[in-house]
Design a protein around this motif. Structure first.
Motif, PDB file in Angstrom:
ATOM      1  N   PHE A 120       1.024  -0.930  -0.069  1.00 49.11           N
ATOM      2  CA  PHE A 120      -0.138  -0.112  -0.205  1.00 49.11           C
ATOM      3  C   PHE A 120       1.033   1.180  -0.523  1.00 49.11           C
ATOM      4  O   PHE A 120       0.513   2.179  -0.758  1.00 49.11           O
ATOM      5  CB  PHE A 120      -0.687   0.091   0.959  1.00 49.11           C
ATOM      6  CG  PHE A 120      -1.822   0.974   1.092  1.00 49.11           C
ATOM      7  CD1 PHE A 120      -2.704   1.144   0.420  1.00 49.11           C
ATOM      8  CD2 PHE A 120      -1.531   1.894   2.363  1.00 49.11           C
ATOM      9  CE1 PHE A 120      -3.578   1.919   0.132  1.00 49.11           C
ATOM     10  CE2 PHE A 120      -2.717   3.258   2.044  1.00 49.11           C
ATOM     11  CZ  PHE A 120      -3.156   2.794   1.543  1.00 49.11           C
ATOM     12  N   THR A 127       2.412   1.566  -3.472  1.00 43.53           N
ATOM     13  CA  THR A 127       1.521   2.345  -4.168  1.00 43.53           C
ATOM     14  C   THR A 127       0.926   3.844  -4.624  1.00 43.53           C
ATOM     15  O   THR A 127       0.656   3.956  -5.128  1.00 43.53           O
ATOM     16  CB  THR A 127       0.314   1.331  -4.576  1.00 43.53           C
ATOM     17  OG1 THR A 127       0.457  -0.037  -4.461  1.00 43.53           O
ATOM     18  CG2 THR A 127      -0.809   1.665  -4.975  1.00 43.53           C
ATOM     19  N   MET A 128       0.480   4.099  -3.113  1.00 43.93           N
ATOM     20  CA  MET A 128       0.622   4.962  -2.520  1.00 43.93           C
ATOM     21  C   MET A 128       1.376   6.493  -2.787  1.00 43.93           C
ATOM     22  O   MET A 128       1.257   7.617  -3.495  1.00 43.93           O
ATOM     23  CB  MET A 128      -0.498   5.648  -0.669  1.00 43.93           C
ATOM     24  CG  MET A 128      -1.602   4.263  -0.546  1.00 43.93           C
ATOM     25  SD  MET A 128      -2.682   5.709  -1.589  1.00 43.93           S
ATOM     26  CE  MET A 128      -3.145   4.042  -2.954  1.00 43.93           C
ATOM     27  N   MET A 145       0.569   9.775  -6.064  1.00 39.76           N
ATOM     28  CA  MET A 145       0.597  11.052  -5.426  1.00 39.76           C
ATOM     29  C   MET A 145       1.701  11.658  -6.908  1.00 39.76           C
ATOM     30  O   MET A 145       1.615  12.682  -6.926  1.00 39.76           O
ATOM     31  CB  MET A 145       1.087  10.573  -3.708  1.00 39.76           C
ATOM     32  CG  MET A 145      -0.246  10.190  -3.215  1.00 39.76           C
ATOM     33  SD  MET A 145       0.726   9.720  -1.197  1.00 39.76           S
ATOM     34  CE  MET A 145      -1.234   9.447  -0.471  1.00 39.76           C
ATOM     35  N   LEU A 154      -6.582  11.851  -5.241  1.00 38.88           N
ATOM     36  CA  LEU A 154      -6.609  10.334  -4.787  1.00 38.88           C
ATOM     37  C   LEU A 154      -7.821   9.991  -4.061  1.00 38.88           C
ATOM     38  O   LEU A 154      -8.309  10.595  -3.377  1.00 38.88           O
ATOM     39  CB  LEU A 154      -5.589   9.436  -4.418  1.00 38.88           C
ATOM     40  CG  LEU A 154      -4.228   9.586  -5.289  1.00 38.88           C
ATOM     41  CD1 LEU A 154      -3.803   9.019  -3.840  1.00 38.88           C
ATOM     42  CD2 LEU A 154      -4.249   8.277  -6.120  1.00 38.88           C
ATOM     43  N   VAL A 178      -9.608   7.438  -1.648  1.00 38.77           N
ATOM     44  CA  VAL A 178      -9.432   6.120  -1.029  1.00 38.77           C
ATOM     45  C   VAL A 178     -10.177   5.459   0.612  1.00 38.77           C
ATOM     46  O   VAL A 178     -10.817   6.706   1.456  1.00 38.77           O
ATOM     47  CB  VAL A 178      -7.528   7.073   0.210  1.00 38.77           C
ATOM     48  CG1 VAL A 178      -7.429   5.323   1.001  1.00 38.77           C
ATOM     49  CG2 VAL A 178      -6.515   6.559  -0.413  1.00 38.77           C
ATOM     50  N   TRP A 205      -7.863   3.077   5.870  1.00 41.46           N
ATOM     51  CA  TRP A 205      -6.969   3.130   4.881  1.00 41.46           C
ATOM     52  C   TRP A 205      -6.536   5.113   4.490  1.00 41.46           C
ATOM     53  O   TRP A 205      -5.540   5.598   4.063  1.00 41.46           O
ATOM     54  CB  TRP A 205      -7.696   2.498   3.463  1.00 41.46           C
ATOM     55  CG  TRP A 205      -7.455   0.745   3.769  1.00 41.46           C
ATOM     56  CD1 TRP A 205      -8.611  -0.496   4.001  1.00 41.46           C
ATOM     57  CD2 TRP A 205      -6.219   0.002   4.006  1.00 41.46           C
ATOM     58  NE1 TRP A 205      -8.466  -1.080   3.810  1.00 41.46           N
ATOM     59  CE2 TRP A 205      -6.413  -1.249   4.144  1.00 41.46           C
ATOM     60  CE3 TRP A 205      -4.687   0.450   3.764  1.00 41.46           C
ATOM     61  CZ2 TRP A 205      -5.800  -2.407   4.496  1.00 41.46           C
ATOM     62  CZ3 TRP A 205      -3.864  -0.061   3.845  1.00 41.46           C
ATOM     63  CH2 TRP A 205      -4.885  -1.765   3.984  1.00 41.46           C
ATOM     64  N   TYR A 206      -7.516   5.758   4.863  1.00 41.25           N
ATOM     65  CA  TYR A 206      -7.823   7.115   4.350  1.00 41.25           C
ATOM     66  C   TYR A 206      -6.764   7.555   5.852  1.00 41.25           C
ATOM     67  O   TYR A 206      -5.537   8.302   5.014  1.00 41.25           O
ATOM     68  CB  TYR A 206      -9.413   7.736   4.665  1.00 41.25           C
ATOM     69  CG  TYR A 206      -9.512   9.326   4.516  1.00 41.25           C
ATOM     70  CD1 TYR A 206      -8.978   9.829   3.053  1.00 41.25           C
ATOM     71  CD2 TYR A 206      -9.293   9.671   5.497  1.00 41.25           C
ATOM     72  CE1 TYR A 206      -8.574  11.101   3.125  1.00 41.25           C
ATOM     73  CE2 TYR A 206      -9.212  11.180   5.787  1.00 41.25           C
ATOM     74  CZ  TYR A 206      -9.064  11.602   4.541  1.00 41.25           C
ATOM     75  OH  TYR A 206      -9.161  13.181   4.119  1.00 41.25           O
ATOM     76  N   ALA A 227      -2.987   6.701   4.356  1.00 32.32           N
ATOM     77  CA  ALA A 227      -2.736   6.986   2.907  1.00 32.32           C
ATOM     78  C   ALA A 227      -2.429   8.721   3.152  1.00 32.32           C
ATOM     79  O   ALA A 227      -1.759   9.801   2.628  1.00 32.32           O
ATOM     80  CB  ALA A 227      -4.189   7.282   1.772  1.00 32.32           C
ATOM     81  N   ILE A 264       0.830   8.180   5.328  1.00 34.89           N
ATOM     82  CA  ILE A 264       1.991   8.281   3.861  1.00 34.89           C
ATOM     83  C   ILE A 264       2.360   9.635   3.228  1.00 34.89           C
ATOM     84  O   ILE A 264       3.705  10.378   3.683  1.00 34.89           O
ATOM     85  CB  ILE A 264       1.623   7.546   2.960  1.00 34.89           C
ATOM     86  CG1 ILE A 264       1.223   6.259   4.206  1.00 34.89           C
ATOM     87  CG2 ILE A 264       2.538   7.107   2.049  1.00 34.89           C
ATOM     88  CD1 ILE A 264       0.825   5.026   3.240  1.00 34.89           C
ATOM     89  N   GLN A 265       0.968  10.503   3.099  1.00 34.30           N
ATOM     90  CA  GLN A 265       1.687  11.817   2.272  1.00 34.30           C
ATOM     91  C   GLN A 265       1.972  12.683   2.568  1.00 34.30           C
ATOM     92  O   GLN A 265       3.445  13.836   2.444  1.00 34.30           O
ATOM     93  CB  GLN A 265       0.347  12.305   1.352  1.00 34.30           C
ATOM     94  CG  GLN A 265       0.930  13.402   0.442  1.00 34.30           C
ATOM     95  CD  GLN A 265      -0.813  14.884  -0.572  1.00 34.30           C
ATOM     96  OE1 GLN A 265      -0.130  14.056  -1.130  1.00 34.30           O
ATOM     97  NE2 GLN A 265      -1.875  14.357   0.330  1.00 34.30           N
ATOM     98  N   VAL A 274      -6.457  13.916  -1.481  1.00 34.45           N
ATOM     99  CA  VAL A 274      -6.562  12.967  -1.120  1.00 34.45           C
ATOM    100  C   VAL A 274      -8.521  12.681  -0.489  1.00 34.45           C
ATOM    101  O   VAL A 274      -7.942  13.105   0.854  1.00 34.45           O
ATOM    102  CB  VAL A 274      -5.556  12.204  -0.410  1.00 34.45           C
ATOM    103  CG1 VAL A 274      -5.996  10.305   0.275  1.00 34.45           C
ATOM    104  CG2 VAL A 274      -4.031  12.013  -0.890  1.00 34.45           C
TER     105      VAL A 274
END
Length: 284
Positions: free
Chosen positions: A156, A159-160, A164, A170, A172, A212-213, A216, A219-220, A235
């Protein structure tokens, strides 16, 4: 010596990196875990004290149409490994999944909760768990985990990061809740279980809860701060219904880690955001 079944997967690669002097990793070219003779011939070459099975059929959606293959790897092979380990006095560490539960809980799922999988993947992993429980005299640790990612392979986080960079925005899923788990920490738990022959069923994920949101977004935020992304993109939270898949996902995958206080007291536990930050540092 600890024999790791698996070579190219996220967990196997983290195990090899964590303990290069005390582990040997066996891939598909080295051993056929669906064949008792191959297991016997191969494992007898090593003076092992334990086996960690880091190999699994994990293609959740494909499992719906590849049921035989999923059960072969996640059930039959696990039973064969368990039988060998019981016969040769080896401790077995088996990794399982939150997918053995139905995802309808509202509080962290205890290790002794009723198995009630909602798809083929979960059913195959649950069958593997039951196979181990039926083997007389087997010394084993069963570690259930969830939402695993690492610096290695496809997952994940990678992929993110890719999306991005490529997409203007995106969507999510925000209505599936669990705990992101860095394979580096999971590897430490597996090694500890192998070294100390920890008994019984346990749950290992990182600390905290996220959708998951949420994952994400974190992550960003961290990737931008660390220079892995040039800029942030919008996102947006979406629902499971907005993103249909062949296999149903558990809506709630938070696993109770109550047994870790005693069985894994010496293994460091961290919040998932701290683990994520450390993992992203390895990508620079």
């Amino acid at each position: 010596m600890i024999v790791v079944i698996g070579k190219s997967g996220q967990l196997a690669r983290e195990l090899a990196a964590s303990a290069p002097d005390t582990t040997v990793c066996l891939g598909r070219d080295d051993i056929d875990i669906t064949n008792a003779q191959s297991i016997n011939t191969t494992l007898q070459q090593y003076s092992a004290s334990a086996v960690i099975n880091a190999s699994a059929y994990t293609a959740v959606d494909n499992a719906e149409s590849e049921q035989e293959q999923a059960f072969l790897i996640n059930d039959t092979a696990v039973g064969l490994l368990g039988e060998y380990c019981a016969a040769h006095n080896l401790h077995l560490v088996q990794v399982s999944t939150d997918y053995v539960f139905n995802g309808q809980h509202h509080t962290p799922v205890e290790v002794d909760a009723l198995r009630d999988p909602i798809g083929v993947y979960g059913a195959s992993k649950a069958a593997g768990e039951q196979a181990l429980e039926s083997i007389h005299g087997l010394s084993y640790t069963l570690i259930r985990t969830a939402w695993v990612y690492s610096r290695f392979g496809n997952n994940f986080v990678h992929t993110m990061l890719r999306l991005m960079k490529e997409k203007p925005q995106l969507g999510v899923i925000a209505d599936q809740v669990g705990t992101p788990t860095c394979a580096a920490g999971l590897a430490q738990a597996c090694l500890f279980a192998a070294y100390h022959a920890v008994q019984g069923n346990h749950h290992w994920t990182d600390q905290g809860v996220a959708s998951w949101y949420d994952f994400a977004v974190a992550i960003q935020r961290l990737a931008v701060a660390k220079g892995l992304l040039d800029k942030a993109v919008p996102v947006n939270p979406i629902t499971t219904a907005d993103y249909p898949t062949p296999a149903q996902r558990p809506a709630y995958s938070v696993l109770s880690k109550s047994t870790l206080k005693t069985a894994f007291a010496d293994v460091e536990q961290k919040h998932w955001e701290a683990r994520l930050a450390s993992m992203l540092d390895t990508l620079n």
